[in-house]
Design an enzyme around this catalytic site. Structure first.
Site, PDB file in Angstrom:
ATOM      1  N   GLU A  50       0.814  -1.220   0.000  1.00 15.49           N
ATOM      2  CA  GLU A  50       0.000   0.000   0.000  1.00 15.49           C
ATOM      3  C   GLU A  50       0.849   1.273   0.000  1.00 15.49           C
ATOM      4  O   GLU A  50       0.444   2.304  -0.516  1.00 15.49           O
ATOM      5  CB  GLU A  50      -0.961   0.010   1.191  1.00 15.49           C
ATOM      6  N   PHE A 112     -11.540  -7.454  13.634  1.00 14.73           N
ATOM      7  CA  PHE A 112     -10.431  -7.863  12.771  1.00 14.73           C
ATOM      8  C   PHE A 112     -10.120  -6.749  11.755  1.00 14.73           C
ATOM      9  O   PHE A 112     -11.015  -6.226  11.110  1.00 14.73           O
ATOM     10  CB  PHE A 112     -10.788  -9.157  12.036  1.00 14.73           C
ATOM     11  N   GLN A 113      -8.865  -6.407  11.639  1.00 22.87           N
ATOM     12  CA  GLN A 113      -8.395  -5.349  10.745  1.00 22.87           C
ATOM     13  C   GLN A 113      -9.080  -4.010  10.986  1.00 22.87           C
ATOM     14  O   GLN A 113      -9.289  -3.230  10.068  1.00 22.87           O
ATOM     15  CB  GLN A 113      -8.500  -5.782   9.272  1.00 22.87           C
ATOM     16  N   LYS A 162     -17.597  -0.891   5.767  1.00 26.90           N
ATOM     17  CA  LYS A 162     -17.914  -1.917   4.783  1.00 26.90           C
ATOM     18  C   LYS A 162     -19.403  -1.995   4.465  1.00 26.90           C
ATOM     19  O   LYS A 162     -19.796  -2.155   3.311  1.00 26.90           O
ATOM     20  CB  LYS A 162     -17.422  -3.286   5.287  1.00 26.90           C
ATOM     21  N   MET A 479      24.221   9.837   2.699  1.00 24.99           N
ATOM     22  CA  MET A 479      24.052  11.103   3.405  1.00 24.99           C
ATOM     23  C   MET A 479      24.301  10.905   4.901  1.00 24.99           C
ATOM     24  O   MET A 479      24.870  11.770   5.570  1.00 24.99           O
ATOM     25  CB  MET A 479      22.654  11.669   3.144  1.00 24.99           C
TER      26      MET A 479
END
Lengths: 573, 163
Positions: A50, A112-113, A162, A479
């Site tokens: 993602e 969940f999630q 959802k 760097m």
């Protein structure tokens, strides 16, 4: 026409003219993905992580000026875009990120999630919305695009539970034509009185400097900025984020300013008596030590965001407004007066600047028998005739790219300047290539950064994005190593990258072309070959000088006039 | 210097946390914060008492204004204004102290709103400094519990903060 939430989402995105969405499916967005499957107008790009989706959408937005769109699931899908949101937020990039959320009845139950992405993302978005009813969905999308693209642009997140996208729940679809938010009315034109005051200051300047930033790119103010520069004949310098908004090959351009900017730009800042700041935010990497910042200057500051004005530096003439419109007003105002800076004074100022220019602060050892990273960028500039879209990751390679690729057009130089996000370059280049399939798109990176989003090589294969990756491989997190050399007596604490993959084989494993070079003599041929392969992604693993530093440099706590030049410069100048 | 900032904000879920989050993420002080819906139920009115040097206060008002749901921001400190805070104090009230507490409450124009054999609850409204003064007058040994609302305020005169 009655539509489900999932269908409303795509119908709305279509209304907004969205071409691509970058995303990754998961439980909370399954209804949405089913609606996606049943339509063919909006193209979905399946990334491999993602974070890659967020940077790809960001790169697309930076190159096109249109908002980038992401679609990810709840929980980890949502948290994985947070870096991308923060990256876009710091650089004021318009994005709309859609996250799935668990069923409304389950919010707050540690389902969940489930995660509170509204809470998590709040400090790194321009705004976010948790959609609470199906009726609110289309108006929310309208508001999100409006907020993301107007005023000072930025990312907007829409969290959709959802149950609101379930196929069986349908309502009539009407996309709002307009959006009215009583609490959000960004200014556009500048205050005319202030514009006149600015012109009054500019025409009596003896040692003027025009300093532009990313706002000149985001505000599409390139043309006006260039006209103003030419009309006045004043030296122009740009920030890392602004490069390209004023042509880098123009005689009036004195290079980038700031920590790794040119000696002449920084010295001119220090000595100037009138500073016109255009869409720049006086970032600490630009100003150096604030106590000694532009000690002689009266400061005129144009910015769309009132909060950017007088945040770090006191301003004498603030002008809040869209930079393009304000510059147009300034040009009109300038046309009404014959008064201009004294030509003798201006000539003397240019004479001084040219003395600083002659220091040649970017000079490097061209006779070295190792490949110098600066040379790589120079060769790429020649090969692509300065026309490529160049993305970068973060570190030394980013500075070399900014110093040596002379961008003449805005939106060609794409990098994470504010947040400094390693891993940005590859997915961003992919996003740019999706928008401009016929243009050269190069990702300048390092062996550290490239491994942070390397999985997107698969996305490049799947969607045929023949970008060119120039991996400036010096075996160090360069760097970090440079700072450790300067400030920690060369104690290279965890800045050496051991156990590097074989990048050639890795590129090949993903179905691309991999080429490794380690000799200066092979450099030009390899880069030419890479760009000649129009239909293949070429990964150039370029083994560069391991301990090259980025010069010149304003070290922490130092002012513009205290630049550290390359100590070995006498050997090659 | 101490500043009292009035904010008119959309009365929506999460609006308060945007303001509170802004203050914490940018390191601004909050001495007190009050919020409740106004006569227009779609709007909430928030009063924040903060402190800091002038350039920080300027940033606070600008950054607060930048929040999408914020409709208006006014720094009341710039003009003549009234602030009031409500306090409830539970005090020990036994023996001689019972009369003394009563007298002090009268002097501060407080009201006794709960009485038991051994305690009073006193309600006092006023400027924050007045409430401080009452607490020091009754003395730490008498105080059982204190709750303060935080300051609310508005500008004096006809000027009004509304949409």
């Amino acid at each position: 026409m009655e539509l489900s939430g999932g269908e409303i989402l795509f119908a709305s995105l279509k209304e907004e003219g969205v071409e691509f969405i970058f995303g990754y499916p998961g439980g909370a967005v399954l209804h949405i993905y089913d609606a996606l499957y049943k339509q063919d107008e909006i193209k979905h790009i399946l990334v491999r992580h993602e974070q890659g989706a967020s940077h790809a959408a960001d790169g697309y937005a930076r190159a096109t000026g249109k908002p980038g769109v992401c679609l990810v699931t709840s929980g980890p899908g949502a948290t994985n875009v947070v870096t991308g949101l923060a990256t876009a937020h710091m650089d004021s990039i318009p994005m709309v990120v859609i996250t799935g959320q668990v069923h409304q009845d389950m919010i707050g139950t540690d389902a969940f999630q489930e995660c509170d992405i509204i809470g998590i993302s709040r400090p790194c978005v321009k705004h976010n919305f948790l959609v609470s009813s199906l009726e609110d969905l289309a108006p929310t999308i309208k508001k999100a695009f409006h907020i993301a693209t107007t005023g000072r642009p930025g990312p907007v997140l829409i969290d959709i539970p959802k149950n609101l996208t379930a196929p069986e729940v349908r309502i009539p679809f009407v996309y709002p034509k307009e959006v009215e938010l009583r609490s959000y009315n960004p200014v556009t034109g500048g205050h005319l009185g202030q514009v006149r005051k600015a012109i009054d200051q500019l025409v009596i300047a003896k040692r003027p400097v025009i300093y532009f930033g990313g706002g000149a790119v985001q505000g599409e103010a390139s043309e006006q900025l260039t006209r103003l520069g030419h009309e006045l004949g004043y030296p122009v310098t740009g920030t890392l984020m602004g490069l390209g908004a004023y042509p880098s090959t123009d005689d009036l351009f004195i290079g980038m300013l700031g920590m790794h900017g040119t000696y002449e730009a920084n010295m001119a800042m220090h000595e100037c008596d009138v500073l016109l700041a255009v869409g720049a935010r006086f970032d600490d990497r630009v100003t150096g030590q604030l106590k000694t910042f532009c000690p002689h200057a009266r400061v005129i500051h144009i910015d769309i965001d009132p909060a950017s004005i007088a945040k770090n530096v006191a301003v004498d003439v603030p002008i809040v407004g869209d930079v393009g419109r304000v510059l147009t007003e300034m040009l009109a105002c300038l046309a009404e007066t014959n008064q201009r800076a004294e030509s003798d004074e201006l000539a003397a100022w240019w004479q001084q600047i040219n003395v600083w220019r002659d220091v040649d602060s970017y000079a490097y050892d061209r006779k070295s028998d190792t490949i110098k990273p600066q040379r790589v960028i120079e060769v790429m500039y020649e090969v692509t005739k300065g026309e490529a879209y160049v993305t970068s990751d973060v570190g030394q390679h980013q500075m070399f790219a900014a110093q040596f690729y002379k961008f003449d057009k805005p939106r060609r130089w794409i990098n994470s300047g504010g947040l400094g996000t390693m891993g940005f370059g590859l997915p961003a280049a992919f996003g740019v290539k999706m928008a401009f399939p016929d243009s050269d798109v190069a990702c300048v990176t390092g062996e550290g950064s490239i491994q942070m989003c390397i999985q997107e090589l698969a996305t490049c294969k799947q969607y045929n994005a023949p970008i060119k990756i120039l991996n400036l491989n010096n075996g160090y997190l360069g760097m970090v190593r440079q700072w450790q050399e300067f400030n920690y007596e060369s104690r290279y604490s965890s800045s050496y990258v051991d156990a590097l993959p074989d990048f050639v084989k890795l590129a090949e494993a993903y179905g691309h072309v991999g080429i490794q070079i380690d000799k200066p003599a092979d450099l030009e041929g390899a880069i030419r070959e890479a760009f000649a392969q129009k239909d293949r992604l070429v990964f150039l693993d370029i083994l560069t000088d391991t301990e090259e530093n980025v010069y010149p440099m304003i070290e922490a706590g130092k002012g513009h006039h205290e630049m550290r030049l390359n100590p070995k410069r006498s050997e090659f100048i | 210097m101490r500043h009292t900032i009035s904010i008119l904000i959309e009365n929506e879920a999460g609006a308060l946390s945007r303001v509170a989050g802004l203050y914490s993420s940018r390191g601004y002080n909050i001495e007190s914060l009050t919020v409740a819906p106004t006569d227009d139920a779609s709007l909430s009115r928030m009063t924040i008492v903060t402190s800091g040097p002038e350039h920080v206060i300027e940033q606070i008002t600008k950054q607060t204004n930048k929040l999408i749901e914020v409709v208006k921001v006014v720094d009341l400190t710039d003009t003549a204004h009234v602030t009031r805070e409500l306090m409830l104090v539970k005090l020990q009230a036994v023996g001689a102290a019972r009369e003394e507490v009563k007298r002090l409450a009268d002097i501060f124009r407080g009201k006794i709103v709960d009485v038991t054999e051994s305690s009073y609850v006193v309600e006092i409204t006023g400027e924050c400094t007045k409430l401080d003064a009452f607490l020091s007058a009754v003395g730490q040994s008498q105080i059982l519990e204190v709750v303060r609302s935080g300051a609310t305020g508005m500008a004096r005169g006809e000027k009004s903060l509304k949409v």
